[in-house]
Design an enzyme around this catalytic site. Structure first.
Site, PDB file in Angstrom:
ATOM      1  N   HIS A   1       9.724   1.850  17.963  1.00 25.78           N
ATOM      2  CA  HIS A   1       9.016   0.627  17.585  1.00 25.78           C
ATOM      3  C   HIS A   1       9.040  -0.363  18.740  1.00 25.78           C
ATOM      4  CE1 HIS A   1      12.512  -2.089  16.315  1.00 25.78           C
ATOM      5  NE2 HIS A   1      13.113  -0.930  16.237  1.00 25.78           N
TER       6      HIS A   1
ATOM      7  N   ASP B   1      14.993   4.744  19.271  1.00 26.69           N
ATOM      8  CA  ASP B   1      14.860   3.339  18.887  1.00 26.69           C
ATOM      9  C   ASP B   1      15.791   2.574  19.834  1.00 26.69           C
ATOM     10  OD1 ASP B   1      15.137   0.854  17.663  1.00 26.69           O
ATOM     11  OD2 ASP B   1      14.989   1.618  15.634  1.00 26.69           O
TER      12      ASP B   1
ATOM     13  N   THR C   1       0.807  -1.227   0.000  1.00 32.67           N
ATOM     14  CA  THR C   1       0.000   0.000   0.000  1.00 32.67           C
ATOM     15  C   THR C   1       0.841   1.278   0.000  1.00 32.67           C
ATOM     16  OG1 THR C   1      -0.077  -0.013   2.420  1.00 32.67           O
ATOM     17  CG2 THR C   1      -1.886  -1.122   1.265  1.00 32.67           C
TER      18      THR C   1
ATOM     19  N   GLU D   1       2.612   3.835   8.017  1.00 28.80           N
ATOM     20  CA  GLU D   1       1.163   3.776   7.812  1.00 28.80           C
ATOM     21  C   GLU D   1       0.462   4.877   8.609  1.00 28.80           C
ATOM     22  OE1 GLU D   1       0.110   1.615   5.340  1.00 28.80           O
ATOM     23  OE2 GLU D   1       2.293   1.461   5.273  1.00 28.80           O
TER      24      GLU D   1
ATOM     25  N   GLU E   1       8.326  -2.332  12.610  1.00 30.63           N
ATOM     26  CA  GLU E   1       9.414  -1.490  12.102  1.00 30.63           C
ATOM     27  C   GLU E   1      10.467  -2.318  11.418  1.00 30.63           C
ATOM     28  OE1 GLU E   1      13.405   0.702  12.648  1.00 30.63           O
ATOM     29  OE2 GLU E   1      12.791  -1.318  13.185  1.00 30.63           O
TER      30      GLU E   1
ATOM     31  N   GLU F   1       0.680   8.057   6.803  1.00 27.59           N
ATOM     32  CA  GLU F   1      -0.210   8.055   5.642  1.00 27.59           C
ATOM     33  C   GLU F   1      -1.656   8.293   6.068  1.00 27.59           C
ATOM     34  OE1 GLU F   1       2.180   4.993   2.682  1.00 27.59           O
ATOM     35  OE2 GLU F   1       1.004   4.179   4.322  1.00 27.59           O
TER      36      GLU F   1
ATOM     37  N   HIS G   1      20.196  -7.851  15.865  1.00 24.94           N
ATOM     38  CA  HIS G   1      19.272  -8.704  15.090  1.00 24.94           C
ATOM     39  C   HIS G   1      19.561 -10.205  15.255  1.00 24.94           C
ATOM     40  CE1 HIS G   1      17.578  -5.436  12.147  1.00 24.94           C
ATOM     41  NE2 HIS G   1      17.552  -5.054  13.404  1.00 24.94           N
TER      42      HIS G   1
END
Lengths: 743, 743
Positions: free
Chosen positions: B371, B448, B261, B428, B419, B431, B548
């Protein structure tokens, strides 16, 4: 003194002292700030009456006389003289504005050649010239003989000398050319004769070129413009009708703004396209002609008779061609030669800008403008509007210079350049000051042609302006009808039934016909266009008959359009009332709920006209229903909060916060990615709609397209995308109306 | 009483009464409005001290313990549990916010298959599997054994089973693959082994695919991440270094936001692309592996030795391939098989939003977020930031609930979802509330990873935030160095010489590494990212080593990154100070003149580095010079007007008008048409710059491109266009800083 007397005296004194303190504190209002201006300064009804009464029809008339004395096409010497006239007026120490100045842009215009006029001729097989169209209009009142009258031409049409058989293509719509093709007529290499109206000027050429047409002629049919009058003794100067030699000039550029600098202001730093890279110019040589000349061509055409709807009032049966009749004045194989010598030229065009600085919120701009350039003398278009602009700025400027008044918000006055070539001055201005205007613009009021005719007010605008325009129009007496207001008269001429308000005057919507286009579509500023116009029961003229011709003169206005200038006066009174309401009202006079009505109506039309089609593709209008319902709730709730706020307007920040919501609502409907192919159009509700279904334009157009190519999944994806764009805009707009600290 | 006594008494009484009135009127201040809130409410220094002192390192530690207890990848049950935790905290009646709620979006994520794990194998000529890379990290501290630990994978890499000869392609930059080609290596059908760093994750795959690479492996080299440590006994849990089995997960999507989107919020009404129409996914199957596994592959490669700059710390000479050495553990013709079973899935991802409503200007939003989703336990990324977020919201929420304080402006707290998959939740959100946020957003503060390491503050942001961050950092003691402020410590670690301010800490610029991206690049809201970070004299690690991986755990933070949580505490103190300055200062604490310095520096670099090139094409930087000079003048003049205003701040509208100029400056640098190929990027100054010339990115990139194709006139037209875009942005921004009623 006895002790009790002393006590009594002391107590009494103390009581009195206290009473004094109490009275002093509570009964005498404190000025809320140091200066003479109060942050709660509101609209002053008395002042409103004063300024309306100070507007003078005679001065408007004299303004118009000066403005339309000579032709003043964009960037000519006379246009420059008018720049100086405007500056002089707006810088006048007694009646001018706080400041005024020029904004100059170097823009690409298109002119015919003085040395090599454009020609339209009938040429025989062996090259003899059998007929030549007039290169200028008949000099009926003296003005037409002015050497500054530009030869009629199609601005931005390319130079060239196409020659071919003549066909008649009605209005030059895509469907018109398709009809000719269906009749077996090969359009390749032909010259198409079309009449004004129906589709835009440039589209006639674009559509024709797609079918191989080599050259285009355009004329104004007496049926469309003159209520069928066509003889010299029944047209101007004997009536308001267009004389047989009159020719409508105009821009054939398909977009607006300076063609070399889309999305850049045409300043020294602008990136300029090469001329060959410009999109939207007519692809084939094009020339407008008079109906007198058109008659000579059209009434001698060969071929089958054109459909009824193609017929006009030239006094003969219109045939389709190609070529001339055997027994006509021209041999059957004669061709029509169109010779166009138009040249593109970079020219300096000026906007003139003036300001009355706001006393309380100088960073809020009420913008009011009109273009200055005309095609010829332009007494109606645009000088009727400029005559009003000058009178309004005189009345307000005088009050400011006398120290009697200063608006709450700033009022910006604008005289735009090069509008006739494609709204160029105003568009470049919006490009140069994009962020500043988008952040601070309260509204844009456009008065281009102030008086088309003297029957009734006509306002185009977005829904929030309805409230302020109605309120203003109720305070202005209708010209020539002392017992009626402009509002009541308007209601009689052009009304509609609103589910909310009952029977009310009908507000038109804004396309791209004048300088409001960039303000509304590009910046998302609430805009309106105000004029006096026709009694549609008395004329079906497409527009006032001398539009863009050398007969649009002061005498024409004085004699036929508005004797006594009472309609000009009424427009000026309405506009000054609107301006003061916008600049001085503590709370902005916009009704956001009127957008609810529009959205509901768009939705209902979509449900009625599109849902069956959409259902077949499992496309659900549900999200749009939710969005509109949310908007309705948010708007109604905001209305209620405003009612509460009205009971205590003492907190200037609370007022400002609500006003920001009202001012910025229009911005919320913008989506710069909604219509990537249409320059400048980003307003999701008012972009150009080619479909006849009166709903969200992107949705309507996409549905029409998909309906034509129902097996193309991309076409249905486009429908889904446009539906989503509409829902997103409405949801986003609703979010801006909801309480500001809701999450 | 005698008559003179009566007169005296009356006169006396009258005088007293009048005195009372006078005193009552002038000596007792009137409340300027009904409520207890004054429109001139300003930052309270005492309160600032109070809130900073109430931040508790132990609570941050306990927050982190709860947040990182289990893996909480986006949209998993544990992520949902944390949504509930956040809601509970923010809805707590004693220490919560005014309101809190969820925003849910249905977005496209990518997951490996539990049933069919991705594999990387060495396969012999006859199909025997000679080697299989580990499918999970070694269970060193217990957490790695949690069944919710996701297999290392490259999110959004397509499923597939490419098999081919292995090559080593360094960092997978375009130039790396080109080098291999220059060495005569045919890349078609190969599997490329690359190491993290240098270019973005997705770019490694995109670049490789262009050269015919069929599958991609990515690993983390100990040289890049571990200061060369590579053995189990020297890595975590024995140090902060990455264990041999650690694998960096990550998103390989090239853009940000929900891939289905773009430019629509992923709500029910969103238009969704077909998955096949999505741009920006890696084109070839890709899998990340550990350096332990990489060593097995890389140290057995055939071919010539890779260049020095390609070498790493795996303890062997890195060769280029293709294929394995003759005498290695794998037969020479063995191939590498990469089997990827990733699946795209539509999932519901939640943002959690909370608000403290502003008392005076509730329609001005100071946004602060981080996030919530991690790849595994995510103690550092992102929970260190969320632990700080929760502590700050507790302190401020408690004050609000106790009725002791309410900010002037609204503070919006956000916990973004998804995120890690590409800044999805925050994008989003921008938006969905585009217009509302663009109109009202004062600033976005992102925290973050709060603590990368415990050496020094690190702030990235646009120039106006420098002032507020410096002021805040001067009020916070540096952790572990009681005599030093965070500011002084920062100054020691990372400084620059400013022509205006002298030697000051160096502020970084914002790319798209975290949730600030859409706020800055799409909305144009002044943004910053705050963290504690490395002493670069002590480590050259690309990022903290367990980034990560399944080793990014609470124990890791507690033991190695920030024992005692003093750095977390310092970040919290800095951030709460910044927040209060933004929310409570009567005048926004932005220094617009700091943008002058940036613009001047961009201009000077363009003059030094680009002017010779541009001069050859007669492209003149003059317009940019004028624009920057105008901006400098406008900013300096605004600074002076602000100084004057500070002497009398009693008019709330005057303050609001200046604040609007300060708040909206960043918006003025947006141009939605500047970089049409880069989703969401519209900030003319901070868009991605691929060229090494530190100037206007569009100009720099266009010049680099034109330099490569000097004979292509289109390339030079692009340079001209970008120059014009830069000048227009700076001119437009200057216009917003000039006095609001100037025309």
């Amino acid at each position: 003194m006895q002790w009790w007397k002393v006590i009594l005296l002391v107590v009494g004194l103390a009581a009195l002292f206290s009473l004094g303190i109490i009275l002093g504190h509570f009964a005498i209002p404190k000025p809320t700030q140091a200066g003479p201006i109060s942050p709660s300064q509101d609209l002053d009804q008395e002042l409103l009456e004063t300024v309306m009464s100070q507007l003078d029809a005679n001065r408007i008339q004299e303004n118009l006389r000066s403005l339309s004395l000579e032709p003043h096409m964009a960037t000519t010497q006379r246009d420059e003289n008018l720049v100086q006239l405007l500056l002089q007026r707006w810088q006048n120490p007694e009646s001018g504005l706080d400041a005024a100045g020029e904004g100059v842009y170097e823009v690409l215009l298109s002119f015919p050649s003085r040395e090599q006029p454009n020609t339209v001729q009938v040429v025989s097989h062996n090259g003899d010239v059998l007929f030549t169209a007039q290169q200028s209009e008949a000099n009926l009142t003296g003005e037409q003989g002015d050497p500054e009258v530009v030869q009629p031409y199609a601005a931005y049409a390319p130079a060239g000398t196409p020659q071919g058989l003549l066909v008649y293509a009605n209005r030059g719509a895509e469907s018109d050319y398709a009809y000719l093709k269906d009749q077996g007529i090969n359009l390749t290499g032909t010259i198409a004769l079309t009449r004004y109206g129906g589709v835009g000027r440039g589209a006639k050429a674009v559509n024709g070129a797609k079918h191989g047409v080599a050259g285009l002629l355009v004329y104004t049919d007496p049926r469309d413009i003159n209520d069928n009058l066509r003889f010299p003794n029944e047209t101007f100067p004997h009536s308001w009708a267009l004389p047989p030699s009159g020719v409508e000039r105009g821009s054939y550029y398909e977009h607006f703004g300076d063609p070399k600098t889309p999305y850049f202001p045409a300043t020294p730093y602008a990136f300029r396209l090469e001329n060959d890279d410009i999109q939207g110019f007519p692809p084939i040589p094009t020339q407008p002609i008079s109906f007198e000349d058109a008659q000579n061509l059209l009434c001698n055409l060969n071929g089958s008779v054109a459909p009824n709807s193609w017929q006009g009032a030239l006094g003969c049966d219109y045939k389709l061609g190609p070529g001339f009749q055997n027994n006509s004045v021209f041999p059957q194989d004669s061709e029509v030669n169109v010779t166009v010598h138009n040249r593109l030229e970079l020219r300096n065009s000026s906007n003139v800008l003036g300001i009355i600085r706001g006393a309380v919120e100088p960073d809020r701009y009420v913008l009011y403008g009109n273009h200055r350039d005309s095609w010829v003398h332009g007494a109606v278009d645009p000088s009727s509007g400029t005559a009003v602009l000058l009178e309004i700025s005189r009345v307000l400027g005088t009050l400011v210079k006398e120290g009697k008044w200063r608006p709450r918000r700033s009022i910006v006055f604008a005289s735009w350049g090069a509008e006739e070539f494609g709204l160029i001055g105003s568009t470049e201005f919006t490009e140069e000051f994009f962020t500043k205007l988008q952040e601070r613009g309260v509204a844009y009021v456009n008065v281009d042609i102030a008086v088309f005719a003297n029957a009734t007010l006509r306002v185009q605008g977005t829904p929030p302006v309805q409230n302020v325009v109605f309120t203003a129009a109720k305070q202005v007496p209708a010209p020539g009808k002392s017992s009626l207001t402009v509002y009541d008269n308007w209601l009689q001429h052009n009304n509609r039934s609103s589910p909310v308000h009952g029977v009310i005057p009908s507000l038109g919507s804004l396309g791209s016909g004048s300088d409001y286009a960039a303000f509304l579509h590009f910046l998302g500023i609430t805009s309106m266009d105000i004029a006096y116009t026709y009694d549609r029961s008395k004329t079906s003229a497409r527009i006032y008959p001398t539009y863009h011709t050398a007969f649009d003169t002061f005498q024409y206005v004085e004699t036929f359009l508005d004797p006594g200038f009472t309609s000009h006066h009424a427009v000026a009174q309405t506009v000054i009332n609107v301006l003061l309401r916008l600049s001085d009202s503590l709370l902005l006079p916009f009704s956001v709920s009127d957008y609810s009505e529009t959205l509901r109506s768009f939705l209902q039309t979509a449900q009625t006209d599109l849902e069956p089609l959409l259902g077949q593709q499992s496309i659900d209008l549900g999200p749009l229903v939710s969005a509109v319902e949310r908007f309705e709730r948010a708007a109604a709730a905001l209305d209620q909060r405003i009612e509460t706020l009205k009971k205590n307007l003492s907190d200037p920040l609370k007022v400002r916060m609500v006003n920001d919501q009202l001012m910025l609502l229009e911005r919320a409907f913008l989506n710069t990615r909604a219509f990537p192919e249409d320059f400048y159009y980003s307003h999701v509700l008012w972009a150009p709609r080619t479909s006849s279904v009166v709903t969200f334009p992107g949705l309507a157009n996409a549905c029409a397209e998909a309906n034509n190519t129902p097996n193309d999944p991309r076409a249905w994806a486009k429908v889904r995308k446009q539906l989503s764009i509409a829902a997103m805009a409405v949801e986003g707009a609703a979010a801006t109306l909801e309480p500001v600290a809701d999450i």
